[in-house]
Structure formats: C-alpha cells, structure tokens
Design a protein around this motif. Structure first.
Motif, short mmCIF file in Angstrom:
data_model
loop_
_atom_site.label_atom_id
_atom_site.label_comp_id
_atom_site.label_asym_id
_atom_site.label_seq_id
_atom_site.Cartn_x
_atom_site.Cartn_y
_atom_site.Cartn_z
N ARG A 181 0.82 -1.21 0.00
CA ARG A 181 0.00 0.00 0.00
C ARG A 181 0.85 1.26 0.00
NH1 ARG A 181 -5.14 -0.28 3.23
NH2 ARG A 181 -5.93 -2.37 2.83
N HIS A 182 0.50 2.16 -0.88
CA HIS A 182 1.14 3.48 -0.94
C HIS A 182 2.65 3.42 -1.14
CE1 HIS A 182 -2.68 5.32 0.00
NE2 HIS A 182 -2.81 4.44 0.98
N SER A 183 3.14 2.32 -1.62
CA SER A 183 4.57 2.26 -1.92
C SER A 183 4.80 2.83 -3.32
CB SER A 183 5.07 0.82 -1.85
OG SER A 183 4.43 0.04 -2.84
N GLN A 184 6.06 3.10 -3.63
CA GLN A 184 6.40 3.67 -4.94
C GLN A 184 7.66 3.04 -5.49
OE1 GLN A 184 6.51 7.97 -4.97
NE2 GLN A 184 4.75 8.09 -3.59
N LEU A 185 7.59 2.72 -6.78
CA LEU A 185 8.74 2.07 -7.42
C LEU A 185 8.77 2.39 -8.91
CD1 LEU A 185 10.99 -0.29 -7.37
CD2 LEU A 185 9.12 -1.76 -8.11
#
Ligand SMILES: Nc1ncnc2c1ncn2[C@@H]1O[C@H](COP(=O)(O)OP(=O)(O)O)[C@@H](O)[C@H]1O
Ligand SMILES: [Mg+2]
Lengths: 255, 427
Positions: free
Chosen positions: B181-185
């Motif tokens: 959740r709400h991670s970014q890559l």
C-alpha cells in the motif's frame, strides 16, 4: 538573377503554366497579380521545386545556373525562399527546432559553423519581435494552431532568418488585418536589398501600397498577359481584371 | 489431417536446482501441464500474425549456460543483472531502503518460496499466455521485489537482461514485484544481447500493485537479430493505485509482448505508452489487454508503430469493461507509420463493454510521412534525411519525452538514430 523562359508546367496531367517568360534582376521587386486559379501558386511552387508539379517545357536559371536540375533543398541553399500561401502545420516538430535546423543547414552549406541552441534562441527572439510574433510561438509545433495571420508572420520570420537571394511571397497579404499587413510589409521591406530580389504574388493590390514594386505582371490562364510598372496595379484595382479580357470568376474554370 | 504441432518435450527439461523446494515443485507442475501443448498456428487468433515467426527448434530447448560474471558492478544507480536468465550478484547493486527487499528466488526461505509459488502466474490469463507458462516451467532464477506499505524507492531500479548467444539455447528470466500500500517504485527493464547464435528469451514480469501504490515500469527491448523475444507483463491494481508503463521496442526475428492489466480496485488508473520500431524483415507484435473490473477506473493507452523496409508490426489492444465497472474511462489510441511500401502494420482494437455508464474512446490510423510537410521542410534548405528524421521523431516524440528516466530516453534516442541512419539515406 532569375530568368524564366517559356515555362510550361502541369499537375496531374493538366497544363497550368503555358509559357511563362520573366526576368528578375538583383535589387528588384516584382509583383505578379492575377485572378484565382490563374497559376500564381503553381508558378511559386514550381520555382521552389515542388515535385507535385511537372515541368514539361522551358527553362529557369538562377544566376546562370539551371534551377530545374536542383533538388528543393539545394534551391533553398542557393537562395530561393518561398513564403507559402498555405503554410503547413507540423505538430510534433517545434518551431524553434525547425528554424534552427533550417538556419544551420544554410550555415553548413556556406561553410559557417552551426549556431548552438542558446545563440539561436537569442536570434529567433529578436526576429520574432520584428514580425510581432510572441516568442511563445517558437515553442509550439510548426504552425500548429496558428491563426492565418500568425502563419504569415512565421513565414516572414523564416525569410528574415534565412536571408534568401530571391524571396517568393505567395499571397502573404491574404487574411491579414491592417496592422498585421503593416508588420508583414515592414518585414518584407527589411528584406529589400541590392543583392536580393523579391517576387510578390498577390490577388489584391493593397499590399503594393506598402511594398512598392518595380514591375507588375498580370498572370491569367497560365500566361503573363501584361507587364508594366506599379501604375498597372493601380489600374487593376480601379478597373478590375475585366478590361484585360479576363472574367475573374471564370478564370479558374477556363483552365 | 496433419496433427497440430506440439511443444517438443525437449523444452520441458528445466535446468538448475538451486531453487527452493516449493518453486521446484511449481516448475515441475507447470511442465507436466505443458506436455503436448499445441503450438500457436495461423489459426490461433492471438498469434495469427506471429506464429510463423516463432521457431521453437530443439536447439533452443536447453538453458543458455550462465554467462561469465563481470568483475565490477555499476558505480551508480541501482541495478540487477540477469545473465542468460540467471542473476549475476557481482554485477548488481542493490538499494538499501527501509521496507524494500530485493531477493533472488534461490535465496528465499521455504515459507517465502511457497507463498510466492502460490502467487506466480496469477496476474496473467493462462489461456492467452502459454509462453509465459513455459517460463514458469523453466525459470532457473528470479527476482522478487517486495515493498512494504509506504516504502518509496525514489531512484529507478534497473534490471538488465543480458543474453550471451555464443551457443544456442534459451533464457527464462522472471520477476515478481509486490508493491504494498502506498509504496512507490520505478522499475526499468532493459533487454540486450551479444553473440550471434539463435537464442530465445522467454520472460515474465508480474506486478501486484496494492491500494494507493504507484508503480512505473519501463521496458526497452533491444536484443540483436538472432534473438527471439517473447515477453509477458501482468499487472493487478488495487484501489486508487497507479501504474505507468513505457515500452520502447526495436524489432527482431520475433518480438512479442503481452501486457495484461486488471483494474481490480476502485479509482485505479493506468497509463500505457508504447513505441515500436521495425526495419528489414523484422517482426514485432504487441498484445495488450486491460480489464476494467472495478468502478471509477481510468486507463489511457497510446501506442505508436513505425515500420520500415519489409518489416511487420502488429498492435492488438483489448479493453474489457466488466459489468460492475461503471464510470470507467478508457482511452486507447494507436497510430502507425509506414516508411516503405513493403512494410506492413496490422492494428486491431477490441472493445468489450458490459457496463452502461462508461466513457470509452479508441482510434487507430495507418499512414505515411506527409509529402506536404516534407516539402515544406526541405524548401527551407533542410536535407531530406533530416526532414524525414524530424517528421518521424514528431510521430513518437511525445512518448519518448514522457519516459521518466533520462538514461532510458538517451538509449532510446541513440537506437532511434541508428534506425534513422539505416532507413534514411544521406543526400
Ligand atoms: N495539386 C493540384 N492538383 C490539381 N490541380 C491543381 C493543383 N494545384 C493547383 N491546381 C489547379 O491549377 C490551377 C491554378 O491553381 P493555382 O496555381 O493555385 O492558382 P492561383 O494561385 O493563381 O489561385 C487551378 O485550376 C487549380 O485548381
Ligand atoms: Mg494561390
């Protein structure tokens, strides 16, 4: 400078130019007038090298060299410039990139070093001001979404940047309001020089109030049927094309 | 009647036993399921144009030997290097970021491996991606990227897939991304090759994108002319997540990419950009499929193909709006540029809409460079070559400039320039 002898040209098998003769010397300004469909744009496009038109007879020399043997880009590099009646919109190519590529192609041809982006930007901004075109137009796609008048100013901008020997202006006055006409004429007048010639193609004589030609020619049905000084333009304005035996509305159909 | 050709049993011999038990068992299970798998033919709808380019001769059946390790990792930037389908740890440089783990499949515990085995292939439609199943039956190694909730990797992670084609064989690289959740890559995949023996790369990358996560996938396919490349990317998106894909592909004997997205949570959105460039007798086939399953999702897809010489490009874009996916917004656009009379481009939008309140737009065009524009440019002294380049770039520039990683833009532009050198003669 430019010598046209018995030039015949056709498009899609239909003969449009039927024996044009014209001599233009350095320093002169010539106007070609004529009703719609008389072949003015065809003549302009043929001189610039548009392959959609086929030259079937005659010769054209630029400073003694056979112009018709040259590719379009070679003609441009030899100093021919055509301000299009209908400038082409090219989305995806920025105006600035286009202008710089053109200027650098010319510079390379003359053996001069290319201009870098910063140098060119400065020059382009100056010239934009000269033709009253917001520098924001440099960032847009080439002519993309430009109004008629903005397109015409962009053509003059190019002429000023490329400094041609022979500038052919195809209906550069059409669709301009009084102010824009003034701006464009000032631009053209700035181009006037001893070593340069200008060929103005126009339907109306009003441009000729701002850019006074040395010679005026009347083109009808693919031939120059009358030549004279600037008074010929005034006479045309007064009397229309009728007194020369041309029915304006039917001129196109008569071809 | 001639029996339909099936996959040679030689292709069902996996190599490398370094994987944890659960993954070895999954591999075997998939292999068993593929026995007598019919190979795609002209009559297989989704391989209609490409089946004749798929050459699964027995010499390709063995795994390529693990390439020799390089001495040093890159100085900067995060990267993982797959050599012939096997990760080269020496050449890799991993980020140290809270909440992010990057693991080789081989290094997983049995528990982790069995959790992964449960999930592999779950993003892909099994019927449409048999070659992805073959990857699962054959992968020797793989990369598991896990982002805990709120973990952010600010810089892109490069995965370089290199094949060394000094002998014939295949590579089966595999990537699984689990973005919490709400991670970014941002993940960049580059496909490169050296050597000139016929080889195949059969690659699969999967993304699980949880609520509010933002994932960008960039893919540059640029192997040499001896490499058949068959790739699949599967994506499942949850609520309010965003997925961006930027694919740039250069042609080969066979290039195939299946990109499948499932918008499963409300408010998810995706943007898919693709640029394909082919020349000589190359073949490139993109099949994309977007499933709008939840309501209020947006998809925006823009693909451009440029085909020169006698090459052939295919775009098949499917959008499937399910019954409950009200207020879906789907926009698909495919434009194609033929640079020669011998080139061919086939484009097919496929829309299936089962919800009534949706906005769905699609458009496809095929054309050539505009003669009027060319004349305008050369009438300014610009060479024909340069005019052709300007107009061709104009066709794709918008997509190239959107690639959010400069290094990839540079590589793409460099390869495009090579293509222009080959395609447009110097005056
Ligand atoms: N590309 C073309 N294809 C067919 N006919 C053309 C084309 N260009 C011009 N013509 C025809 O040639 C004639 C002269 O046109 P043009 O040179 O544009 O005239 P003008 O500029 O004087 O109005 C017209 O009858 C026009 O219809
Ligand atoms: Mg005209």
């Amino acid at each position: 400078m430019l010598s046209i002898k018995n030039l015949h040209a056709s498009v899609e098998g239909k003969e449009i130019l039927k024996g044009i003769n014209l001599e233009i010397k350095a320093g002169e300004v010539h106007a070609i007038m004529g009703p719609n469909g008389s072949g003015k744009s065809t003549l302009s496009q043929v001189l610039a090298g548009n392959e959609a038109f086929e030259v079937t007879e005659g010769e054209v020399t630029l400073n003694g060299e056979n112009l018709l043997e040259l590719e379009t880009e070679e003609r441009a590099r030899e100093g021919i410039f055509l301000a299009f009646q209908y400038p082409v919109e090219i989305p995806g190519v920025s105006n600035l990139q286009f202008l710089r590529t053109a200027v650098n192609a010319m510079r390379t041809h003359r053996g001069e070093p290319e201009m870098n982006a910063a140098e060119f930007m400065k020059l382009a901004k100056e010239v934009s001001k000269q033709v009253d075109l917001d520098p924001a137009f440099l960032k847009r796609g080439v002519n993309e979404g430009f109004s008629g008048g903005e397109k015409k100013r962009n053509e003059i901008l190019q002429a000023l940047l490329l400094q041609p020997k022979l500038a052919i202006l195809d209906e550069t006055d059409s669709g301009l309001d009084i102010d824009a006409l003034k701006v464009v004429s000032d631009g053209v007048n700035a181009l006037r020089a001893e070593d340069r010639a200008i060929l103005m193609v126009t339907h109306y004589q009003r441009l000729l109030n701002h850019i006074v030609p040395d010679y005026v020619h009347v083109l009808a049905g693919g031939r120059i049927i009358k030549s004279g000084g600037r008074e010929l333009a005034l006479e045309l304005e007064e009397r229309g094309y009728g007194w020369l035996g041309i029915k304006e509305d039917e001129a196109a159909a008569a071809n | 009647m001639k029996p339909a050709p099936t996959l040679s049993s030689a292709f069902l011999q996996p190599a490398g036993n370094a994987l944890p038990g659960p993954l070895l068992r999954l591999r075997e299970q998939r292999g068993t399921a593929l026995v007598d798998m019919p190979l795609p033919t002209r009559k297989t709808e989704n391989w209609k144009y490409s089946s004749k380019h798929l050459k699964l001769s027995d010499e390709l059946a063995t795994n390529l030997p693990a390439g020799s390790a390089t001495t040093s990792a890159a100085e900067d930037g995060y990267r993982v290097v797959f050599r012939n389908g096997v990760i080269d740890p020496q050449a890799s440089r991993l980020p140290q970021v809270d909440g992010l783990t990057v693991q080789r499949f081989a290094d997983l515990s049995d528990d982790e491996a069995s959790a992964l085995a449960e999930r592999l292939d779950n993003t892909l439609d099994a019927n449409a991606t048999q070659m992805a199943r073959l990857n699962t039956a054959r992968f020797e190694d793989g990369l598991l990227i896990t982002l805990k909730p709120d973990a952010v990797l600010a810089e892109p992670l490069f995965v370089v897939h290199e094949v060394t084609a000094t002998a014939s064989g295949s590579a089966f690289p595999r990537i699984y991304v689990d973005a919490g959740r709400h991670s970014q890559l941002t993940l960049v995949e580059e496909y490169l090759s050296s050597g000139d023996q016929p080889v195949m790369v059969d690659t699969v990358t999967e993304f699980m994108v949880a609520d509010g996560a933002q994932v960008t996938s960039i893919r540059l396919t640029a192997e040499d002319q001896n490499v058949q490349h068959i790739g699949a990317t599967g994506v499942r998106q949850q609520r309010s997540s965003r997925f961006e894909s930027h694919c740039v592909g250069f042609g080969g004997p066979l290039r195939r990419h299946d990109l499948q997205l499932r918008l499963e949570g409300e408010g998810a959105e995706c943007k898919l950009n693709g640029v394909v460039v082919t020349q000589d007798k190359q073949h490139y086939d993109n099949h994309t499929c977007i499933d709008h399953i939840a309501a209020n999702c947006n998809s925006e897809e823009t693909y451009r193909n440029i085909a020169a010489d006698e090459s052939h490009a295919v775009f098949n874009g499917r959008i499937h709006i399910h019954q409950d996916a009200q207020k879906s917004n789907a926009d698909m656009n495919n434009k194609n540029l033929l640079l020669s009379t011998g080139a061919e481009i086939d484009t097919k939008p496929e829309l299936e809409i089962y919800a009534d309140d949706v906005k769905c737009a699609h458009g496809a065009t095929i054309g050539q460079l505009d003669e009027q524009s060319l004349f305008y440019l050369v009438s300014r002294g610009i060479s024909r070559r340069e005019a052709n380049v300007l107009l061709t770039m104009a066709f794709i520039n918008e997509l190239v400039t959107q690639i959010p990683v400069e290094q990839v833009r540079d590589s793409a532009n460099e390869r495009l320039n090579r293509f222009f050198d080959d395609t447009f003669e110097e005056a």
